[in-house]
Design an enzyme around this catalytic site. Structure first.
Site, PDB file in Angstrom:
ATOM      1  CB  CYS A   1     -75.717  69.095   9.083  1.00 56.13           C
ATOM      2  SG  CYS A   1     -75.433  67.980  10.483  1.00 56.13           S
ATOM      3  CG  ASN A   2     -72.708  69.427  12.974  1.00 54.85           C
ATOM      4  OD1 ASN A   2     -73.546  70.307  13.039  1.00 54.85           O
ATOM      5  ND2 ASN A   2     -72.839  68.275  13.606  1.00 54.85           N
ATOM      6  NE  ARG A   3     -66.876  67.746  11.092  1.00 57.48           N
ATOM      7  CZ  ARG A   3     -66.150  68.268  12.091  1.00 57.48           C
ATOM      8  NH1 ARG A   3     -65.026  68.907  11.821  1.00 57.48           N
ATOM      9  NH2 ARG A   3     -66.548  68.134  13.343  1.00 57.48           N
TER      10      ARG A   3
ATOM     11  CD  GLU B   1     -71.184  62.109  14.874  1.00 56.61           C
ATOM     12  OE1 GLU B   1     -71.805  61.143  14.420  1.00 56.61           O
ATOM     13  OE2 GLU B   1     -70.604  62.949  14.178  1.00 56.61           O
TER      14      GLU B   1
ATOM     15  CD  GLN C   1     -75.255  60.825  10.796  1.00 56.62           C
ATOM     16  OE1 GLN C   1     -75.528  61.435  11.822  1.00 56.62           O
ATOM     17  NE2 GLN C   1     -75.999  60.908   9.718  1.00 56.62           N
TER      18      GLN C   1
ATOM     19  CD  GLN D   1     -72.058  62.562   8.298  1.00 58.00           C
ATOM     20  OE1 GLN D   1     -71.273  63.004   9.145  1.00 58.00           O
ATOM     21  NE2 GLN D   1     -73.292  63.011   8.187  1.00 58.00           N
TER      22      GLN D   1
ATOM     23  N   GLY E   1     -87.760  64.269   3.532  1.00 57.15           N
ATOM     24  CA  GLY E   1     -86.485  63.734   3.071  1.00 57.15           C
ATOM     25  C   GLY E   1     -86.450  62.245   3.339  1.00 57.15           C
ATOM     26  CB  ALA E   2     -86.024  59.375   1.828  1.00 56.93           C
TER      27      ALA E   2
ATOM     28  CG  MET F   1     -80.242  63.947  10.018  1.00 58.98           C
ATOM     29  SD  MET F   1     -79.138  63.528  11.367  1.00 58.98           S
ATOM     30  CE  MET F   1     -77.657  64.388  10.853  1.00 58.98           C
TER      31      MET F   1
END
Length: 423
Positions: free
Chosen positions: A55-57, A117, A119, A123, A192-193, A196
């Protein structure tokens, strides 16, 4: 071997621009194939490649015989449907050691909106796994990423970079707490599932809300997540009709188009008699139409809106950041040293092969002499002399060269390689 990286992130591009270049995990493999095929026509051969999209890059990492930043940018611009000049104004392009350093910083959480962070490491590992399974990952990128994972682990264990980290999910709970007096009395809907949403649900569930529901396109996956939190599961198609039932809505799907429209939210607000709705859109591209933000009684936050919240505690981490940067610098230098050494690998192999051939010849000759009953000491003497002559033959030939300049260069090299004194 040339290594380069091209990307956009939360500091260089607005959310809607990032949304144009967001790739779902199941899109990565065919996208990598298209990228490598395109670059093959511009470079000497297909480069190694990996794509990281969150979502950020969105970042493309490549390795090949020559740098290909410009054709990579042109391909990415075309895939997002924007002019190359526009993408260039929002993108960063890095090569060599700077590209490796960026990958190490990303893996370590130093380039994240939420400093430290964890996470992003998962990813990045997923992106590398997909690239490897797609056959797009070679020795160079694999080494770079594996070393980045090791550095990230060292950063997390040797520093306090993540000690004060506030995740996006925790930030969402904090904002909800500012709107609602008691989070234990609200009804929360998760759309969503994925990972995030699972993280967000974990944080909200800790506040014991009155009711939790999960809406997902695939009912089976939604049920699996709902079971963990004792939540209701509903179909995504039922969302517009039931939106008014919920005080907080947190959405993060892989949809390429908004799934919660302005009209649906307007009807929900009316049905709620203007009781406030707290909404968080963690998706890129957006799940909730941006016009929703202008509605009264609706408090909509995107990933970019949460930026100031997640910066809390950053001052306390300044010393940890300095430590982390030092660890990363050391890791990058080790990777660059490995890259430099790779150029000598073919020569080392040739030298080993030649030495093995000489050794095999002399051992075969020695065995024949021993089989004929020759004296063992004489055979060993002949074996050692034969090996020595073979190893020195090339050097001696250079020293006896007619050209004086050749002899001079040979003398310097021979003194360096053969006449070094042990210290």
């Amino acid at each position: 071997m040339a290594v380069w990286a091209l990307g956009i992130n939360h500091t260089t591009a607005p959310l809607d621009m990032r949304g144009r270049f967001a790739f779902a995990i199941d899109q990565i493999a065919p996208t990598l194939e298209a990228l490598r095929h395109n670059l093959q026509g511009r470079l000497a051969r297909q480069p190694e490649a990996a794509i990281l999209s969150t979502c950020n890059r969105t970042e493309i990492y490549c390795a090949g015989p020559d740098y290909g930043i410009e054709p990579t940018l042109e391909w990415l611009a075309q895939s997002g449907g924007v002019p190359p000049a526009l993408l260039r104004s929002h993108a960063y392009a890095l090569q060599g050691g700077m590209a490796a350093r960026h990958a190490f910083r990303v893996a370590s959480g130093l380039d994240s909106m939420v400093l430290g962070e964890a996470q992003i490491l998962g990813q990045l590992k997923d992106a590398v796994r997909v690239a490897d399974e797609a056959g797009a990952l070679g020795t160079t990128l694999n080494q770079m990423f594996q070393r980045s994972f090791a550095v990230a682990k060292e950063v997390r264990s040797a520093t306090e970079i993540g000690a004060h980290s506030i995740s996006m999910a925790a930030a969402a709970v904090r904002l909800a707490g500012q709107l609602f007096e008691d989070l234990g009395r609200i009804r929360v809907l998760f759309v969503g599932a994925g990972e995030m949403i699972e993280l967000a649900a974990t944080h909200f569930a800790a506040k014991n809300p009155a009711h939790i529901a999960v809406a997902n396109r695939t009912l089976e996956r939604g049920e699996k997540l709902a079971l963990r939190f004792g939540a209701e599961v509903m179909r995504l198609a039922d969302l517009p009709a039931r939106l008014h039932e919920f005080d907080a809505v947190i959405s993060s799907t892989a949809s390429t188009l908004p799934i919660i429209g302005l009209g649906a939210v307007e009807r929900a607000v009316k049905a709620r008699k203007h009781r406030p709705i707290f909404m968080v859109d963690l998706a890129v591209p957006r799940d909730i139409e941006p016009e929703v933000k202008a509605l009264e009684d609706v408090y909509l936050y995107t990933v970019d809106d949460l930026a100031h919240v997640v910066q809390t505690g950053q001052a306390q981490r300044e010393a940890a950041v300095a430590q982390a940067e030092a660890i990363i610098d050391a890791g990058v230098q080790n990777f660059l040293h490995w890259m430099d050494q790779r150029g000598t690998v073919p020569l080392i192999r040739q030298l080993n092969a030649q030495a093995d051939e000489w050794r095999a010849l002399e051992i075969a000759r020695a065995r024949k002499l021993l089989a004929r009953g020759e004296d063992v000491d004489a055979v060993l003497e002949a074996l050692s002399r034969g090996l020595t002559q073979k190893m020195l033959h090339g050097a001696m030939a250079e020293l006896h060269a007619v050209d004086a300049a050749t002899r001079e260069r040979a003398s310097t090299a021979i003194e360096h390689f053969f006449l070094r004194k042990e210290r």
